[in-house]
Write a protein that holds these residues in place. Structure first.
Motif, PDB file in Angstrom:
ATOM      1  N   ARG A  47       0.825  -1.210   0.000  1.00 48.31           N
ATOM      2  CA  ARG A  47       0.000   0.000   0.000  1.00 48.31           C
ATOM      3  C   ARG A  47       0.854   1.253   0.000  1.00 48.31           C
ATOM      4  N   ILE A  66      -0.676   8.835   9.226  1.00 50.04           N
ATOM      5  CA  ILE A  66      -1.886   9.217   8.499  1.00 50.04           C
ATOM      6  C   ILE A  66      -2.536  10.452   9.110  1.00 50.04           C
ATOM      7  N   TRP A  89      -0.305  -4.310   7.023  1.00 49.93           N
ATOM      8  CA  TRP A  89       0.278  -3.289   7.872  1.00 49.93           C
ATOM      9  C   TRP A  89       0.032  -3.655   9.342  1.00 49.93           C
ATOM     10  N   GLY A  90       1.051  -3.486  10.153  1.00 47.21           N
ATOM     11  CA  GLY A  90       0.925  -3.749  11.578  1.00 47.21           C
ATOM     12  C   GLY A  90       1.173  -5.178  11.992  1.00 47.21           C
ATOM     13  N   ALA A 121       4.161   0.743   6.352  1.00 50.66           N
ATOM     14  CA  ALA A 121       3.482   0.959   5.071  1.00 50.66           C
ATOM     15  C   ALA A 121       4.171   0.305   3.883  1.00 50.66           C
ATOM     16  N   ASP A 157      -3.057  -2.393  16.269  1.00 48.09           N
ATOM     17  CA  ASP A 157      -4.294  -1.675  15.960  1.00 48.09           C
ATOM     18  C   ASP A 157      -3.978  -0.416  15.167  1.00 48.09           C
ATOM     19  N   GLU A 158      -4.860  -0.081  14.216  1.00 49.88           N
ATOM     20  CA  GLU A 158      -4.607   1.073  13.351  1.00 49.88           C
ATOM     21  C   GLU A 158      -4.543   2.394  14.128  1.00 49.88           C
ATOM     22  N   THR A 159      -5.105   2.433  15.314  1.00 48.13           N
ATOM     23  CA  THR A 159      -5.021   3.653  16.121  1.00 48.13           C
ATOM     24  C   THR A 159      -3.590   3.937  16.581  1.00 48.13           C
ATOM     25  N   SER A 160      -2.713   2.942  16.485  1.00 48.88           N
ATOM     26  CA  SER A 160      -1.312   3.130  16.865  1.00 48.88           C
ATOM     27  C   SER A 160      -0.431   3.468  15.665  1.00 48.88           C
ATOM     28  N   ALA A 161      -1.033   3.683  14.484  1.00 46.53           N
ATOM     29  CA  ALA A 161      -0.258   3.911  13.270  1.00 46.53           C
ATOM     30  C   ALA A 161       0.617   5.156  13.375  1.00 46.53           C
ATOM     31  N   SER A 162       0.041   6.253  13.855  1.00 49.22           N
ATOM     32  CA  SER A 162       0.811   7.492  13.933  1.00 49.22           C
ATOM     33  C   SER A 162       1.967   7.367  14.914  1.00 49.22           C
ATOM     34  N   CYS A 194       3.614   4.590  15.618  1.00 47.49           N
ATOM     35  CA  CYS A 194       4.634   3.778  14.936  1.00 47.49           C
ATOM     36  C   CYS A 194       5.457   4.635  13.979  1.00 47.49           C
TER      37      CYS A 194
END
Length: 296
Positions: free
Chosen positions: A34, A40, A236-237, A252, A267-272, A274
């Motif tokens: 991706r 994000i 991702w993740g 990514a 979890d996607e809430t931890s993306a930023s 990371c």
């Protein structure tokens, strides 16, 4: 009368400054990650502050920022990692719209907190898309090359007037923040002790970390099984458990398949978070509500 062509000139490219947008979703079955902006939230905010649509191309810096000059007056915003931002040597606002006059010089300094800053300009940076995206993928080499000194970058049409939003709150990063983990498809490769060790210790981010994956230093995690796995799809993740007992988290630019057991998924809430971890930072993993502990 035709609009005047607008462009930015790269005075200082920084250690690694890439073009990023919302990435190349839907192509994993062809082996294409991706990619896209790692942080994000910061990416979307930067575009919002200058009145761009959500998928507009920005610059993603790595640690030491970037310097640009502009051929015409522009509206810019810098978000993500906390850094000093200057126009012609004068301090200006961070995480808010900035008016940059024609011929002026924008400098984004080294990150004080976090790792990656996002630079958006009204109208967006215009570079050739590859497979529908202008994002640079470090793993495959797809997308525009990282910035180099004296490069000219076209800028799309956009207003130099600030939109209604003129500031944004910022939550600073702290020490040992948790990365929330859901159970992965190979969670059964963790012994009871391994699960305890995974969630009870602090991990240190290693210098080998990049847009492809985060690597961590910590006490080795034991595996319940030791046979080899055929390659499986990863997302991702994905939290992979290596034969050495180390764990890595894919970001990514991750490969679309992997051969090590995925024992968890961030979890996607931890993306930023990371995206903003730098070498030496300490983190810990926390069970998501979907994770049930072993009985006994």
């Amino acid at each position: 009368m035709a609009d005047k062509l607008r462009f930015a000139t790269v005075a200082r490219p920084g250690a690694l400054t890439t073009f990023q947008d919302s990435g190349r979703p839907g192509l994993a079955h062809l082996g294409v990650p991706r990619s896209g902006a790692l942080d994000i939230k910061s990416y979307l905010l930067a575009n919002r502050l200058v009145g761009n649509q959500a998928g507009t191309t920005v610059l993603e810096t790595t640690f030491d920022g970037v310097s640009l000059s502009f051929s015409s007056a522009v509206l810019v915003a810098v978000t993500g990692a906390l850094a000093d931002v200057m126009v012609n040597g004068q301090p200006v606002g961070w995480s808010m719209p900035i008016y940059v006059p024609e011929g002026a010089h924008l400098d984004v300094g080294a990150a004080k907190v976090g790792l990656r800053s996002y630079v958006a300009v009204a109208g967006g940076f215009q570079v050739a898309p590859v497979l529908g995206s202008r994002s640079r993928d470090l793993l495959s080499g797809l997308g525009p090359s990282p910035l180099v000194a004296n490069e000219l970058i076209a800028i799309g049409p956009g207003s130099s007037s600030a939109p209604a939003i003129d500031f944004a709150p910022y939550l600073p990063l702290g020490d040992s923040l948790p990365l929330t983990v859901h159970p992965g498809p190979r969670r059964n490769w963790l012994t009871k002790k391994a699960e305890h060790d995974l969630f009870s210790q602090r991990y240190q981010v290693l210098p080998e970390s990049n847009r492809i994956a985060l690597r961590f230093k910590g006490s080795p995690i034991e595996r319940h099984y030791h046979e080899e796995l055929p390659s499986e799809a990863v997302v991702w993740g994905a939290l992979e458990l290596l034969p050495t007992g180390e764990v890595i988290v894919f970001l990514a630019d991750h490969p679309t398949t992997g051969g090590y057991p995925v024992v968890g998924v961030i979890d996607e809430t931890s993306a930023s978070l990371c995206a903003q971890l730098r070498s030496g930072d300490q983190v810990r993993f926390a069970r998501a509500r979907s994770w049930r502990t072993f009985e006994g």
